[in-house]
Design a protein around this motif. Structure first.
Motif, PDB file in Angstrom:
ATOM      1  N   THR A   1      62.392  15.306  67.157  1.00 47.99           N
ATOM      2  CA  THR A   1      60.788  15.764  66.876  1.00 47.99           C
ATOM      3  C   THR A   1      60.515  15.257  65.624  1.00 47.99           C
ATOM      4  OG1 THR A   1      62.061  17.863  65.502  1.00 47.99           O
ATOM      5  CG2 THR A   1      62.014  18.134  68.002  1.00 47.99           C
ATOM      6  N   ARG A   2      61.297  15.088  64.742  1.00 47.41           N
ATOM      7  CA  ARG A   2      60.689  14.545  63.251  1.00 47.41           C
ATOM      8  C   ARG A   2      60.099  12.986  63.615  1.00 47.41           C
ATOM      9  NH1 ARG A   2      65.495  16.691  59.233  1.00 47.41           N
ATOM     10  NH2 ARG A   2      64.994  18.915  59.785  1.00 47.41           N
ATOM     11  N   GLU A   3      60.839  12.275  64.354  1.00 43.12           N
ATOM     12  CA  GLU A   3      60.147  11.162  64.710  1.00 43.12           C
ATOM     13  C   GLU A   3      58.875  10.989  65.478  1.00 43.12           C
ATOM     14  OE1 GLU A   3      61.513   7.503  67.973  1.00 43.12           O
ATOM     15  OE2 GLU A   3      63.226   8.452  66.567  1.00 43.12           O
ATOM     16  N   TRP A   4      58.821  12.071  66.467  1.00 43.63           N
ATOM     17  CA  TRP A   4      57.525  12.276  67.095  1.00 43.63           C
ATOM     18  C   TRP A   4      56.460  12.502  66.072  1.00 43.63           C
ATOM     19  CZ3 TRP A   4      59.441  16.027  71.408  1.00 43.63           C
ATOM     20  CH2 TRP A   4      60.337  15.368  72.279  1.00 43.63           C
ATOM     21  N   ASN A   5      56.717  13.409  65.142  1.00 43.62           N
ATOM     22  CA  ASN A   5      55.834  13.842  64.187  1.00 43.62           C
ATOM     23  C   ASN A   5      55.560  12.487  63.290  1.00 43.62           C
ATOM     24  OD1 ASN A   5      54.547  15.039  61.665  1.00 43.62           O
ATOM     25  ND2 ASN A   5      55.642  16.806  62.097  1.00 43.62           N
ATOM     26  N   ASN A   6      56.235  11.887  62.520  1.00 44.78           N
ATOM     27  CA  ASN A   6      56.054  10.589  61.767  1.00 44.78           C
ATOM     28  C   ASN A   6      55.474   9.707  62.294  1.00 44.78           C
ATOM     29  OD1 ASN A   6      56.587  11.658  58.754  1.00 44.78           O
ATOM     30  ND2 ASN A   6      58.589  12.330  59.963  1.00 44.78           N
ATOM     31  N   ASN A   7      55.673   9.523  63.782  1.00 46.50           N
ATOM     32  CA  ASN A   7      55.146   8.165  64.390  1.00 46.50           C
ATOM     33  C   ASN A   7      53.722   8.705  64.914  1.00 46.50           C
ATOM     34  OD1 ASN A   7      57.287   6.938  63.672  1.00 46.50           O
ATOM     35  ND2 ASN A   7      58.132   6.872  65.682  1.00 46.50           N
TER      36      ASN A   7
ATOM     37  N   ALA B   1      59.412  33.071  54.298  1.00 48.46           N
ATOM     38  CA  ALA B   1      59.194  31.562  54.130  1.00 48.46           C
ATOM     39  C   ALA B   1      57.857  31.447  54.665  1.00 48.46           C
ATOM     40  CB  ALA B   1      60.269  30.704  54.773  1.00 48.46           C
ATOM     41  N   ILE B   2      56.817  31.035  53.560  1.00 49.94           N
ATOM     42  CA  ILE B   2      55.559  30.563  53.777  1.00 49.94           C
ATOM     43  C   ILE B   2      55.765  29.030  54.312  1.00 49.94           C
ATOM     44  CG2 ILE B   2      53.260  30.516  53.124  1.00 49.94           C
ATOM     45  CD1 ILE B   2      54.233  32.936  51.096  1.00 49.94           C
ATOM     46  N   LYS B   3      55.120  28.898  55.466  1.00 47.26           N
ATOM     47  CA  LYS B   3      55.232  27.431  55.869  1.00 47.26           C
ATOM     48  C   LYS B   3      53.692  27.117  55.966  1.00 47.26           C
ATOM     49  CE  LYS B   3      59.658  28.035  57.025  1.00 47.26           C
ATOM     50  NZ  LYS B   3      60.508  27.230  56.233  1.00 47.26           N
ATOM     51  N   ALA B   4      53.589  25.708  56.079  1.00 46.06           N
ATOM     52  CA  ALA B   4      52.375  24.703  56.414  1.00 46.06           C
ATOM     53  C   ALA B   4      52.518  23.408  56.982  1.00 46.06           C
ATOM     54  CB  ALA B   4      51.486  24.680  55.036  1.00 46.06           C
ATOM     55  N   GLY B   5      53.193  23.636  57.946  1.00 46.03           N
ATOM     56  CA  GLY B   5      53.598  22.271  59.006  1.00 46.03           C
ATOM     57  C   GLY B   5      54.318  21.448  58.161  1.00 46.03           C
ATOM     58  N   ARG B   6      54.642  20.231  58.924  1.00 47.09           N
ATOM     59  CA  ARG B   6      55.785  19.322  58.525  1.00 47.09           C
ATOM     60  C   ARG B   6      55.152  17.809  58.529  1.00 47.09           C
ATOM     61  NH1 ARG B   6      61.601  19.329  58.292  1.00 47.09           N
ATOM     62  NH2 ARG B   6      62.364  17.172  58.025  1.00 47.09           N
TER      63      ARG B   6
ATOM     64  N   GLU C   1      60.022  24.243  63.408  1.00 44.17           N
ATOM     65  CA  GLU C   1      60.085  23.588  61.988  1.00 44.17           C
ATOM     66  C   GLU C   1      58.936  22.587  61.703  1.00 44.17           C
ATOM     67  OE1 GLU C   1      64.069  21.730  61.743  1.00 44.17           O
ATOM     68  OE2 GLU C   1      65.098  23.521  61.569  1.00 44.17           O
ATOM     69  N   GLY C   2      57.819  23.207  61.791  1.00 40.95           N
ATOM     70  CA  GLY C   2      56.699  22.535  61.295  1.00 40.95           C
ATOM     71  C   GLY C   2      56.117  21.314  62.104  1.00 40.95           C
ATOM     72  N   THR C   3      56.658  21.018  63.214  1.00 42.37           N
ATOM     73  CA  THR C   3      56.389  19.894  64.497  1.00 42.37           C
ATOM     74  C   THR C   3      55.802  20.451  65.596  1.00 42.37           C
ATOM     75  OG1 THR C   3      57.852  18.373  63.332  1.00 42.37           O
ATOM     76  CG2 THR C   3      57.034  18.065  65.674  1.00 42.37           C
ATOM     77  N   THR C   4      54.837  20.222  66.133  1.00 43.51           N
ATOM     78  CA  THR C   4      54.285  20.834  67.074  1.00 43.51           C
ATOM     79  C   THR C   4      54.643  19.967  68.430  1.00 43.51           C
ATOM     80  OG1 THR C   4      52.142  21.223  66.126  1.00 43.51           O
ATOM     81  CG2 THR C   4      51.980  21.291  68.408  1.00 43.51           C
TER      82      THR C   4
END
Length: 588
Positions: free
Chosen positions: A310-316, A408-413, A261-264
């Motif tokens: 995963t979203r917390e990891w991403n934004n932090n 669905a064309i994606k480009a990371g989150r 979902e756009g998070t590595t």
């Protein structure tokens, strides 16, 4: 040899290399069962030839244009059903064209066209009604040389740059490495050994013969390997034991690097996976059964805590080496993900019972996905094809049937997406053609697209079952992102929830104040016959409105609501028809 594809077109094709040659229907060299009339044009200013019952015909015998051309028929069709007509060139039937219904005769100027190699200096073209109710009302036939003109001129350049990989003429049959196709014996080691041998030899085909092959773990492709299914009865059935998909190194608890979902993150391996492997393919008429309903879907209702993590990891900005899911967590595995691989071909195979997103190339260049099918892929979040940070992508001739977005064309989150974009990675030069859509949404951009999406061309598509939105561009102020030069034309849809839906309020998320930008969107020659809510919904932001949105020859009938438009600058609506009436919409 005739090369034919159907195009549903509304307005005249212009700006061609050479001027169009026009042949008015009223001056044809012959007709049978047809009547010349004006009453279907609204103002009586133009003469249309009304084709009668089945077998009525019009004929032009002076088409002077040898070689590749586009034949474009301008017509009106106010009936409730589409009209089927045969195109014959020099007495040979070359196409069965469908003239779509627009319910109103006054919505004139519609077109249907096809591409053909005209064989002679002077050719005879006949249009023959093939429906019991007859054919449409024909105004003229045009012959043009270059259909890809104006903004669409880039499409041939993109397609020329996309070259599917070619493999050495060497076969590595999995049965020679111990595989048994009885659906019971584990063939994991046989696949692994055959792929390694193929790669070590410099490449070739790893052949899956007819039979059902149980694989207790993932199949990891290596460079220069084509995993080829030799027959329709060639089947891979993946394990229902999740622990078998922990085949990575001990440092990451057996997980592999994926975009989720756009998070590595590090997670269970996708069933088909490749990492840093160029020149790879999955081809043939076989079936890949993920057994996702048993294996991965039960995690869906338990995933929210891990998804938020995963979203917390991403934004932090949590270091990648600390982002480990896998055992003890509930993040589902993809069916196919090729990560940081160039030169990819996926063709003809059937994907069955996916546990999550189905085909997901990430950070890839030169990607071809064609003629694939989906069977029982209606589990939750079964996206069909999701290119993420991919360049030069051709998706075409696909029958979709998915439990989520078809494409669905994606480009990371969030921060991950912004970081990749700052490094020069974008989703760009993507061409989508001749697909048949069925599922939640036909073509989406987002929502995981915090990076940039540029130069997307979508044309000549139709429905094969209900879809929610025909075109859906979705983002919000958590995502951000920049979407420019999005083109959609010549597409036909029946019942949808919203016809054209562009929003910066996807799921109402607004925590991080990343304002997205959407501009230079061109939507033309689109037929949608009913909507449950808005025919057109565009929701921009007051601090950054949408810019340069163009609706040209869009016909939407039986819409529950006409439009909902906020914060749009430079909105151009030419020849927009909603519920049988021409609409004039100013900037909002």
């Amino acid at each position: 040899m005739y090369k034919i594809f159907l195009l549903f077109i509304v307005i005249l094709v212009c700006n061609t290399i050479s001027p169009a040659k026009s042949y008015l229907a009223e001056t044809v060299n012959g007709m049978s069962g047809c009547v010349l009339e004006r009453e279907h044009t609204g103002d009586g200013s133009e003469k249309y030839v009304n084709m009668g019952g089945r077998g009525s015909w019009l004929e032009w015998d002076n088409i002077t244009a040898k070689g590749s051309r586009y034949l474009i028929f301008t017509f009106a069709n106010g009936s409730q059903s589409e009209c089927s007509s045969l195109v014959q060139v020099n007495g040979v039937t070359v196409a069965n064209l469908l003239f779509p219904s627009t319910t109103s005769w006054q919505a004139k100027g519609k077109q249907v066209a096809y591409e053909i190699d005209l064989p002679q200096e002077v050719n005879k073209v006949r249009l023959l009604a093939d429906a019991a109710a007859g054919g449409p009302n024909i105004y003229q036939l045009e012959v043009v040389e270059d259909y890809y003109a104006g903004a669409w001129r880039k499409v041939p350049e993109i397609l020329k740059a996309i070259v599917p990989p070619v493999f050495p003429d060497r076969d590595f049959n999995i049965t020679d490495y111990g595989a048994i196709g009885d659906g019971k014996i584990d063939c994991y080691c046989a696949f692994k050994t055959a792929i390694e041998a193929c790669n070590k030899a410099g490449g070739g085909r790893v052949v899956v013969p007819e039979g059902t092959y149980l694989v207790e773990g993932p199949v990891h492709l290596k460079a220069n390997v084509n995993l080829h299914f030799a027959a329709q009865g060639s089947i891979i059935k993946f394990s229902t034991n999740r622990e078998r998909f922990l085949v990575g190194d001990n440092e990451h608890n057996g997980c592999v690097l994926v975009s989720w979902e756009g998070t590595t993150i590090y997670n269970y391996s996708p069933a088909l996976y490749a990492y840093n492997a160029d020149n790879i393919a999955v081809t043939g008429l076989g079936t890949i059964d993920h057994q996702g309903e048993k294996t991965w879907q039960p995690m869906r209702n338990k995933q929210q805590a891990d998804r938020l993590l995963t979203r917390e990891w991403n934004n932090n900005g949590t270091p990648l080496e600390q982002r480990i899911m896998g055992a003890g967590h509930n993040i589902r595995a993809h069916l196919l993900q090729f990560y940081n691989c160039d030169n990819i071909l996926i063709e003809d195979v059937t994907f069955k019972d996916a546990g999550f997103w189905v085909v997901h190339p990430v950070l890839a260049n030169n990607v071809t996905v064609r003629r694939i099918k989906f069977e029982d892929c209606f589990n939750l979040n079964n996206d069909g094809v999701d290119p993420e940070f991919c360049s030069n992508v051709h998706i075409h001739d696909i029958d979709f049937g998915n439990g989520d977005d078809n494409i669905a064309i994606k480009a990371g989150r969030d921060l991950d997406g912004l970081a990749f974009s700052s490094q020069g990675h974008h989703s760009q030069n993507i061409v989508i053609q001749n697909c048949r859509f069925k599922g939640h949404n036909a073509v989406c951009i987002g929502s995981e697209a915090s990076g940039s999406v540029y130069d997307v061309y979508i044309e000549n598509n139709t429905y094969c079952g209900n879809v929610r939105q025909a075109i859906y561009i979705k983002t919000n102020r958590d995502r951000g992102g920049e979407y420019r030069r999005i083109y959609l034309r010549n597409s036909v849809f029946k019942g949808v929830e919203k016809g054209i839906y562009i929003t910066t309020d996807y799921k109402g998320e607004n925590t991080y104040n990343r304002t997205p930008f959407i501009g230079d969107v061109y939507l033309e020659n689109i037929f949608i016959d009913s909507t449950e809510s808005d025919a057109i919904c565009m929701l921009g932001l007051p601090m950054k409105p949408f810019v340069n949105i163009n609706l040209d020859s869009v016909f939407i009938s039986n819409a529950a609501q006409p439009e909902s438009i906020k914060y749009v600058d430079s909105l151009n609506a030419d020849n927009l028809w909603i519920n049988g009436r021409q609409k004039k919409i100013s900037d909002k």
